[in-house]
Design a protein around this motif. Structure first.
Motif, short mmCIF file in Angstrom:
data_model
loop_
_atom_site.label_atom_id
_atom_site.label_comp_id
_atom_site.label_asym_id
_atom_site.label_seq_id
_atom_site.Cartn_x
_atom_site.Cartn_y
_atom_site.Cartn_z
N TYR A 57 1.10 -1.56 0.00
CA TYR A 57 -0.03 0.01 0.37
C TYR A 57 0.82 1.40 -0.24
CZ TYR A 57 -3.41 3.36 1.47
OH TYR A 57 -4.47 4.22 1.38
N VAL A 58 1.14 1.85 -1.05
CA VAL A 58 1.28 2.91 -1.03
C VAL A 58 1.28 4.97 -1.16
CG1 VAL A 58 3.24 1.85 -2.42
CG2 VAL A 58 1.24 3.11 -3.51
N SER A 59 0.22 4.54 -0.03
CA SER A 59 -1.20 6.12 -0.03
C SER A 59 -0.61 5.78 1.13
CB SER A 59 -1.74 5.67 -0.70
OG SER A 59 -2.74 7.41 -0.36
N ASN A 60 -1.13 7.20 2.16
CA ASN A 60 -1.42 7.39 3.27
C ASN A 60 -2.42 7.43 3.84
OD1 ASN A 60 1.44 8.82 2.56
ND2 ASN A 60 0.28 10.62 2.08
N ASP A 61 -3.73 6.66 3.43
CA ASP A 61 -4.42 7.00 4.19
C ASP A 61 -4.89 4.84 5.07
OD1 ASP A 61 -7.42 6.71 5.43
OD2 ASP A 61 -8.35 6.66 3.56
N ILE A 62 -3.33 5.18 5.72
CA ILE A 62 -3.17 4.08 6.31
C ILE A 62 -4.86 3.72 7.28
CG2 ILE A 62 -1.86 4.47 8.17
CD1 ILE A 62 -1.79 1.57 6.20
N GLU A 63 -5.34 4.51 7.66
CA GLU A 63 -6.43 4.42 9.64
C GLU A 63 -7.27 3.25 8.33
OE1 GLU A 63 -5.25 7.64 8.32
OE2 GLU A 63 -3.89 8.00 9.86
N GLN A 64 -7.99 3.14 6.97
CA GLN A 64 -8.82 2.76 7.04
C GLN A 64 -8.21 0.64 7.04
OE1 GLN A 64 -9.30 2.38 2.43
NE2 GLN A 64 -6.76 3.22 2.25
N PHE A 65 -6.92 0.69 7.33
CA PHE A 65 -6.57 -0.65 7.78
C PHE A 65 -6.94 -1.05 9.14
CE2 PHE A 65 -5.42 0.35 3.06
CZ PHE A 65 -5.85 -0.63 2.05
N ASN A 66 -6.63 0.09 9.63
CA ASN A 66 -7.01 -0.69 11.22
C ASN A 66 -6.94 -1.87 11.85
OD1 ASN A 66 -5.54 1.94 11.50
ND2 ASN A 66 -6.87 2.74 12.57
N ASN A 67 -8.09 -2.67 11.26
CA ASN A 67 -8.85 -3.54 11.49
C ASN A 67 -8.17 -4.74 10.97
OD1 ASN A 67 -9.32 -3.13 8.95
ND2 ASN A 67 -11.81 -4.40 9.07
N ILE A 68 -6.58 -4.69 10.18
CA ILE A 68 -6.12 -5.56 9.44
C ILE A 68 -4.53 -6.36 10.80
CG2 ILE A 68 -4.34 -6.60 8.17
CD1 ILE A 68 -6.60 -4.44 6.51
N THR A 69 -4.79 -7.27 11.50
CA THR A 69 -3.73 -8.03 11.95
C THR A 69 -2.63 -8.01 11.87
OG1 THR A 69 -5.62 -9.59 12.44
CG2 THR A 69 -3.57 -10.03 13.39
N ARG A 70 -2.45 -7.31 10.68
CA ARG A 70 -0.90 -7.47 10.16
C ARG A 70 -0.65 -6.75 8.99
NH1 ARG A 70 0.91 -12.97 8.52
NH2 ARG A 70 2.69 -12.04 8.26
N LYS A 71 0.15 -5.35 9.67
CA LYS A 71 0.60 -4.85 8.87
C LYS A 71 2.16 -4.25 9.19
CE LYS A 71 -2.00 -1.21 10.82
NZ LYS A 71 -3.50 -0.79 10.76
N HIS A 72 3.19 -4.17 8.66
CA HIS A 72 4.26 -3.40 8.41
C HIS A 72 4.62 -2.43 8.28
CE1 HIS A 72 5.23 -6.61 11.33
NE2 HIS A 72 4.80 -7.60 10.47
N GLN A 73 4.76 -0.79 8.01
CA GLN A 73 5.04 0.10 7.98
C GLN A 73 6.34 -0.23 6.48
OE1 GLN A 73 6.77 3.55 9.02
NE2 GLN A 73 6.08 4.50 8.02
N CYS A 74 7.26 -0.17 6.12
CA CYS A 74 8.27 -0.84 4.75
C CYS A 74 9.09 0.89 5.02
CB CYS A 74 8.50 -1.59 3.89
SG CYS A 74 7.47 -3.13 4.03
N ILE A 75 10.60 0.79 5.68
CA ILE A 75 10.88 2.36 5.56
C ILE A 75 12.25 2.26 4.44
CG2 ILE A 75 11.80 3.92 6.62
CD1 ILE A 75 10.35 2.52 9.35
N CYS A 76 12.30 3.14 3.97
CA CYS A 76 13.77 2.97 3.47
C CYS A 76 14.42 4.49 3.55
CB CYS A 76 13.46 3.68 1.66
SG CYS A 76 14.93 3.79 0.21
N TYR A 77 16.32 3.58 4.25
CA TYR A 77 16.92 4.85 4.15
C TYR A 77 17.82 4.73 3.07
CZ TYR A 77 14.90 4.65 9.22
OH TYR A 77 13.77 4.49 10.15
N GLU A 78 18.58 6.02 3.53
CA GLU A 78 19.39 5.58 2.57
C GLU A 78 21.48 6.68 3.49
OE1 GLU A 78 19.07 7.41 -1.79
OE2 GLU A 78 19.31 9.46 -0.78
N LYS A 79 22.40 6.21 3.12
CA LYS A 79 22.94 6.88 3.32
C LYS A 79 24.75 7.12 2.51
CE LYS A 79 27.09 6.24 6.80
NZ LYS A 79 27.24 5.49 8.40
N TYR A 80 25.28 8.86 2.29
CA TYR A 80 25.60 9.18 1.16
C TYR A 80 26.45 9.06 2.12
CZ TYR A 80 22.41 9.90 -2.16
OH TYR A 80 21.62 9.92 -3.86
N PHE A 81 28.03 8.86 1.39
CA PHE A 81 29.68 8.19 2.22
C PHE A 81 30.07 9.85 1.82
CE2 PHE A 81 29.04 3.79 0.03
CZ PHE A 81 28.82 3.96 0.72
N LYS A 82 30.46 9.70 2.89
CA LYS A 82 31.58 11.47 3.03
C LYS A 82 33.00 11.53 2.31
CE LYS A 82 29.64 12.00 7.41
NZ LYS A 82 29.15 12.26 8.71
#
Length: 193
Positions: A168-193
């Protein structure tokens, strides 16, 4: 502790370390029964203590921009796996693996790492401590049984979904509050100095 290149004969130790490390995380369901082989070049390291694989990091990297990473400019590397055996946590193993991988990445003229994780707060804190920045996110949704009612449908006759995994790639996650399993997937990025 010895940090060295992964060898094929490390596969069972690598698998054990990864499974045990992910067991009490939001990635508990991402079980592998063999180690991946990457399409592009990779940095694959293990941490070993007394002959036991206690940590690992796999970074597939680009030799052509945009072939591995999902964002950024220049050549990057995707951290597919980083794990520390639960009996050896809080000993700097993950940090040391990351540092060695970063050093090798810089030698290969890469300018950044990208890593995707789920919503374990301690994992997010670790990436921030390692100077990664959060750059985007989406949700994994797992529908089972009545959770699928009026949400998941098929037009294939005699096909009855019993469970579904979706992004799910939108922001209205509240519509899925009654779902037992959901996880936010987060992208992290690190530029080297």
């Amino acid at each position: 502790m010895l940090i060295r290149n992964y060898k094929k004969e490390d596969e069972q130790g690598w698998l054990r370390c990864r499974v045990l490390a992910f067991l009490n995380t939001a990635y508990y369901d991402n079980v592998l029964n063999k180690k991946e082989v990457y399409e592009h070049p990779s940095i694959e390291l293990v941490a070993e203590i007394d002959g036991i694989i206690v940590g690992l990091i796999d970074v597939e990297y680009e030799v052509e921009e945009g072939t591995v990473c999902s964002r950024g400019n220049g050549l990057g590397g995707m951290v597919w796996h980083i794990a520390v055996h639960p009996d050896y946590v809080r000993n700097g193993i993950g940090e040391n693996l990351l540092k060695v991988a970063e050093k090798r990445a810089i030698e290969l003229n890469l300018n950044r790492f990208e890593a995707w994780t789920r919503d374990d707060q301690w994992v997010q804190n670790w990436y921030k401590k390692m100077e990664f920045n959060q750059v985007e996110s989406y949700y994994h949704l797992y529908f089972e049984g009545i959770e699928m009612n009026n949400r998941i449908a098929t037009n294939v006759s005699n096909l009855f979904p019993v469970s579904t995994f979706a992004h799910y790639v939108s922001n209205d996650i509240e519509q899925f509050n009654n779902i037992t399993r959901k996880h936010q997937c987060i992208c992290y990025e690190k530029y080297f100095k």
